[in-house]
Design an enzyme around this catalytic site. Structure first.
Site, mmCIF file in Angstrom:
data_model
loop_
_atom_site.group_PDB
_atom_site.id
_atom_site.type_symbol
_atom_site.label_atom_id
_atom_site.label_comp_id
_atom_site.label_asym_id
_atom_site.label_seq_id
_atom_site.Cartn_x
_atom_site.Cartn_y
_atom_site.Cartn_z
ATOM 1 N N ILE A 1 5.035 2.952 0.771
ATOM 2 C CA ILE A 1 6.442 2.896 1.156
ATOM 3 C C ILE A 1 6.731 4.157 1.951
ATOM 4 O O ILE A 1 6.615 5.267 1.432
ATOM 5 C CB ILE A 1 7.374 2.828 -0.072
ATOM 6 C CG1 ILE A 1 7.054 1.614 -0.952
ATOM 7 C CG2 ILE A 1 8.836 2.821 0.366
ATOM 8 C CD1 ILE A 1 7.307 0.276 -0.318
ATOM 9 N N ASP A 2 7.082 3.987 3.213
ATOM 10 C CA ASP A 2 7.374 5.123 4.096
ATOM 11 C C ASP A 2 8.894 5.254 4.201
ATOM 12 O O ASP A 2 9.533 5.890 3.378
ATOM 13 C CB ASP A 2 6.703 4.891 5.450
ATOM 14 C CG ASP A 2 6.713 6.118 6.349
ATOM 15 O OD1 ASP A 2 7.619 6.963 6.208
ATOM 16 O OD2 ASP A 2 5.826 6.243 7.207
ATOM 17 N N THR A 3 9.502 4.630 5.177
ATOM 18 C CA THR A 3 10.966 4.678 5.272
ATOM 19 C C THR A 3 11.619 3.764 4.232
ATOM 20 O O THR A 3 12.746 4.000 3.812
ATOM 21 C CB THR A 3 11.444 4.236 6.667
ATOM 22 O OG1 THR A 3 11.104 2.857 6.861
ATOM 23 C CG2 THR A 3 10.805 5.086 7.759
ATOM 24 N N VAL B 1 -1.610 9.250 6.054
ATOM 25 C CA VAL B 1 -2.847 9.109 5.289
ATOM 26 C C VAL B 1 -3.534 7.788 5.626
ATOM 27 O O VAL B 1 -2.887 6.803 6.006
ATOM 28 C CB VAL B 1 -2.588 9.203 3.773
ATOM 29 C CG1 VAL B 1 -2.152 10.611 3.395
ATOM 30 C CG2 VAL B 1 -1.553 8.180 3.310
ATOM 31 N N ASP C 1 -4.671 1.978 7.212
ATOM 32 C CA ASP C 1 -5.313 2.115 8.522
ATOM 33 C C ASP C 1 -4.527 3.000 9.476
ATOM 34 O O ASP C 1 -3.365 3.343 9.247
ATOM 35 C CB ASP C 1 -5.472 0.738 9.166
ATOM 36 C CG ASP C 1 -4.140 0.208 9.717
ATOM 37 O OD1 ASP C 1 -4.046 -0.050 10.935
ATOM 38 O OD2 ASP C 1 -3.180 0.067 8.930
ATOM 39 N N ASP D 1 0.818 -1.215 0.000
ATOM 40 C CA ASP D 1 0.000 0.000 0.000
ATOM 41 C C ASP D 1 0.850 1.262 0.000
ATOM 42 O O ASP D 1 0.594 2.196 -0.760
ATOM 43 C CB ASP D 1 -0.988 0.002 1.174
ATOM 44 C CG ASP D 1 -0.315 -0.155 2.537
ATOM 45 O OD1 ASP D 1 0.911 -0.438 2.593
ATOM 46 O OD2 ASP D 1 -1.010 -0.020 3.567
ATOM 47 N N LYS E 1 2.799 13.078 5.151
ATOM 48 C CA LYS E 1 1.584 13.179 5.964
ATOM 49 C C LYS E 1 1.093 11.766 6.236
ATOM 50 O O LYS E 1 1.315 10.861 5.436
ATOM 51 C CB LYS E 1 0.490 13.962 5.229
ATOM 52 C CG LYS E 1 0.865 15.395 4.868
ATOM 53 C CD LYS E 1 -0.267 16.071 4.092
ATOM 54 C CE LYS E 1 0.132 17.456 3.603
ATOM 55 N NZ LYS E 1 0.311 18.396 4.715
ATOM 56 N N LYS F 1 12.227 0.604 4.939
ATOM 57 C CA LYS F 1 12.871 -0.486 5.680
ATOM 58 C C LYS F 1 12.060 -1.774 5.617
ATOM 59 O O LYS F 1 12.618 -2.868 5.490
ATOM 60 C CB LYS F 1 13.072 -0.070 7.140
ATOM 61 C CG LYS F 1 14.102 1.032 7.330
ATOM 62 C CD LYS F 1 14.189 1.431 8.801
ATOM 63 C CE LYS F 1 15.146 2.597 8.994
ATOM 64 N NZ LYS F 1 15.149 3.076 10.400
#
Length: 218
Positions: A137-139, A188, A194, A135, A186, A141
């Site tokens: 990709i943030d960091t 989301v 979730d 869903d 941000k 890792k």
């Protein structure tokens, strides 16, 4: 140098859309700041990603690996579009699905501690073209950890499709092969993304409000 995967880039100052312009469940009315990516735009972008996936991976049996839970809506819609392409093409390919569950978030922070808490035997991926569907990709890792696990089983090819990639100073620099939208830093929710298991029942990708964070904090 690898070419940068194209995406719809949403700028840092993107204002989003007023909630009252869309159908939002009443139980979330106070918990969201704005609609960030409307459902229709998600679907149109996903249709194009399906075409890109088939162009790059369509020469061999694909195993589509869904990262649960947040990836399930994007996964289902992406596969529907791929199946439609298969039905209407002279060159169709078999596709099977598999699932893995990872956990790296508590509240709105990626903990960096990646837990594999589900999924079938990854040895079935040996020699296959694997498409991992995520869903967000943030960091990066979490995905790097999963890729290292998958590659231990010697698949023929591994590609990653993610609906969202977040621009964040915490990023390790990883970028997937197929990207729907690049978004600001941000938190989301919606379209199966979730906040402590809430908001998966929203159709749109929305920005959570401070009220929402407080209400559903773990």
């Amino acid at each position: 140098m690898a070419t940068r995967s194209p995406s719809v880039v949403i700028s840092d100052d993107e204002p989003g859309y007023d909630l009252d312009l869309f159908c939002i469940p009443n139980h979330y009315a106070e918990d969201l700041e704005k609609v960030f990516i409307p459902h229709g735009l998600i679907m149109d972008r996903t249709e194009r990603l399906a075409r890109d996936v088939m162009k790059e991976m369509g020469g061999h049996h694909i195993v589509a690996l869904c990262v649960l839970k947040g990836g399930y809506k994007f996964f289902a819609d992406l596969l529907d579009y791929i199946k439609a392409l298969n039905r209407n093409s002279d060159r169709s390919i078999p596709m099977t699905v598999d699932f893995i569950r990872l956990k790296s978030y508590c509240n709105d922070q990626s903990t960096g501690d990646i837990k594999v808490i589900g999924g079938d035997d990854l040895s079935t991926l040996t020699g296959k073209n694997v498409l991992i569907v995520e869903d967000i990709i943030d960091t990066g890792k979490t995905m790097q950890t999963l890729l290292s696990l998958v590659k231990q089983h010697n698949p023929k090819m591994v590609k990653v499709a993610s609906l969202l990639v977040k621009r964040t100073p915490r990023s390790v620099g990883y970028r997937p092969d197929f990207v729907g939208f690049e978004i600001p830093d941000k938190f989301v929710v919606g379209y199966a993304l979730d906040y402590n298991e809430y908001f998966r029942d929203l159709n749109h990708v929305c920005v959570i409000s401070e009220t929402g964070k407080a209400k559903y904090k773990a």
